[in-house]
Enzyme design. Sequence first.
Site, short mmCIF file in Angstrom:
data_model
loop_
_atom_site.label_atom_id
_atom_site.label_comp_id
_atom_site.label_asym_id
_atom_site.label_seq_id
_atom_site.Cartn_x
_atom_site.Cartn_y
_atom_site.Cartn_z
N ASP A 10 33.34 39.24 45.33
CA ASP A 10 33.89 40.60 45.30
C ASP A 10 33.15 41.47 46.33
O ASP A 10 31.98 41.22 46.62
CB ASP A 10 33.71 41.19 43.89
CG ASP A 10 34.74 42.28 43.58
OD1 ASP A 10 35.56 42.06 42.67
OD2 ASP A 10 34.71 43.34 44.24
N ASP A 61 33.99 40.10 51.56
CA ASP A 61 35.38 40.49 51.76
C ASP A 61 36.18 39.22 52.02
O ASP A 61 36.04 38.59 53.08
CB ASP A 61 35.47 41.45 52.96
CG ASP A 61 36.88 41.80 53.35
OD1 ASP A 61 37.83 41.21 52.78
OD2 ASP A 61 37.05 42.66 54.24
N VAL A 62 37.03 38.86 51.07
CA VAL A 62 37.71 37.56 51.15
C VAL A 62 38.81 37.51 52.20
O VAL A 62 39.43 36.47 52.40
CB VAL A 62 38.27 37.11 49.78
CG1 VAL A 62 37.16 36.84 48.80
CG2 VAL A 62 39.26 38.13 49.23
N ASN A 64 42.72 36.65 43.60
CA ASN A 64 43.16 37.85 42.88
C ASN A 64 42.81 39.15 43.60
O ASN A 64 43.41 40.19 43.36
CB ASN A 64 42.50 37.80 41.49
CG ASN A 64 42.40 39.15 40.82
OD1 ASN A 64 43.33 39.61 40.19
ND2 ASN A 64 41.26 39.82 40.98
N TYR A 82 52.70 46.30 50.54
CA TYR A 82 52.38 45.63 49.27
C TYR A 82 53.53 44.72 48.83
O TYR A 82 53.32 43.56 48.47
CB TYR A 82 52.08 46.68 48.20
CG TYR A 82 51.54 46.12 46.91
CD1 TYR A 82 50.24 45.64 46.84
CD2 TYR A 82 52.33 46.06 45.76
CE1 TYR A 82 49.73 45.12 45.66
CE2 TYR A 82 51.83 45.55 44.57
CZ TYR A 82 50.53 45.08 44.53
OH TYR A 82 50.04 44.55 43.35
N LYS A 134 53.23 40.68 48.62
CA LYS A 134 53.34 39.93 47.36
C LYS A 134 54.49 38.92 47.42
O LYS A 134 54.37 37.81 46.88
CB LYS A 134 53.51 40.89 46.18
CG LYS A 134 52.24 41.70 45.87
CD LYS A 134 51.06 40.80 45.53
CE LYS A 134 49.87 41.57 44.99
NZ LYS A 134 48.69 40.72 44.75
N THR A 145 44.02 48.08 33.56
CA THR A 145 42.66 47.71 33.94
C THR A 145 41.76 48.95 33.76
O THR A 145 42.25 50.04 33.46
CB THR A 145 42.64 47.31 35.42
OG1 THR A 145 43.15 48.44 36.16
CG2 THR A 145 43.52 46.11 35.69
#
Length: 315
Positions: free
Chosen positions: A39, A65-66, A92, A184, A188, A219
Amino acid sequence: MADGRLNGKVAIVTGGATGIGGGIADKLAAEGASVLIVDIDDAGANTRAASIRDKGGLASAMVGDVSTEDVAKAMVDRGVDEFGRLDILVQNAYGVIGLQDGSALETTVDSWHKGMNLLVMAHFLGAKYAVPAMRASGSPDEYDPGPWTGKGIRHGDPPPREIGRIVNISSVHGLLQAANTMVYETGKAAVNGLTRQMAIDFGPLGITVNAIAPGHMVTENLEKLWAEVGNEEGFHLEELQYPVRRTGTPDDIGNAVAFLCSEEAAFITGVVLPVDGGLSIQLQENIVLELKNYIQENPNLKTFFDGGFGTGDRR
Ligand SMILES: NC(=O)c1ccc[n+]([C@@H]2O[C@H](COP(=O)([O-])OP(=O)(O)OC[C@H]3O[C@@H](n4cnc5c(N)ncnc54)[C@H](O)[C@@H]3O)[C@@H](O)[C@H]2O)c1
């Protein structure tokens, strides 16, 4: 010590510090997996990992940072170095709230690239490095595939089984589109296509690849947003749009991910599974008409959209 369906497995969960990823990390650990949380939130990732360890699970944290190739490679190396193998990758991470707003007219080339790098490219990079590590890991020692009963199904040597699992977190926004959030929604939808592509490419290697399309999951961040901007009447309006008459929690997604990562799900691949309380199966024009009375009876209702998040007035 945690004990469950994922004993002996090692998982990477991206964006696992908080929110849905936090729920996924908790659940996989509770099912016996060792979990590496990756993360950008260093403190949050370490806090989550510590809380898993406090409950008897195995977890560790890595900051990164993925959406960068270095981190994708480093997280796989770290998972294997620390826990000895790799079986599960849950992709995710997301967090560019605000950046993705706008139609093609407002979206800048920069925000397109940043959004797509995290929403889509990160998933390709994660798989690029995780799949070889899953193959090198093979099945856990205690895994017993049973006798090969391929007669009539497939000839020759049995294919590798239970080598790995990839679960990509998509969204109902990848199934149905909302106005003015082009990056977005497109990202997705691309995750869903990428998931099916990888399922075909990696199925013969013994790796299943599925996606989950969550509905509205409350969340920590969304709870805060609802508290700051919405009210009870507005939240009830949200719930009324769900056939099960509630919104979701990170645990709902954690449960679905754990199932898709289990041996029971060995024959499920390439699926985009809505975990949305039925939100996406309804004919939406009816919803508005059915909710008209509730809205008229609660003229002061406020939803989290009232804070400027989302698409605004459509008249
Ligand atoms: N919450 C919802 O209602 C909902 C609905 C549908 C889909 N989703 C999807 O679920 C996933 C998680 O969403 P959430 O609501 O839990 O978000 P969140 O903001 O609560 O948590 C996201 C986590 O990802 C981390 N992160 C952000 N950018 C990162 C990066 N570049 N590299 C590594 N980590 C990064 C954040 O620090 C945070 O810990 C996202 O893919 C989101 O699109 C959420």
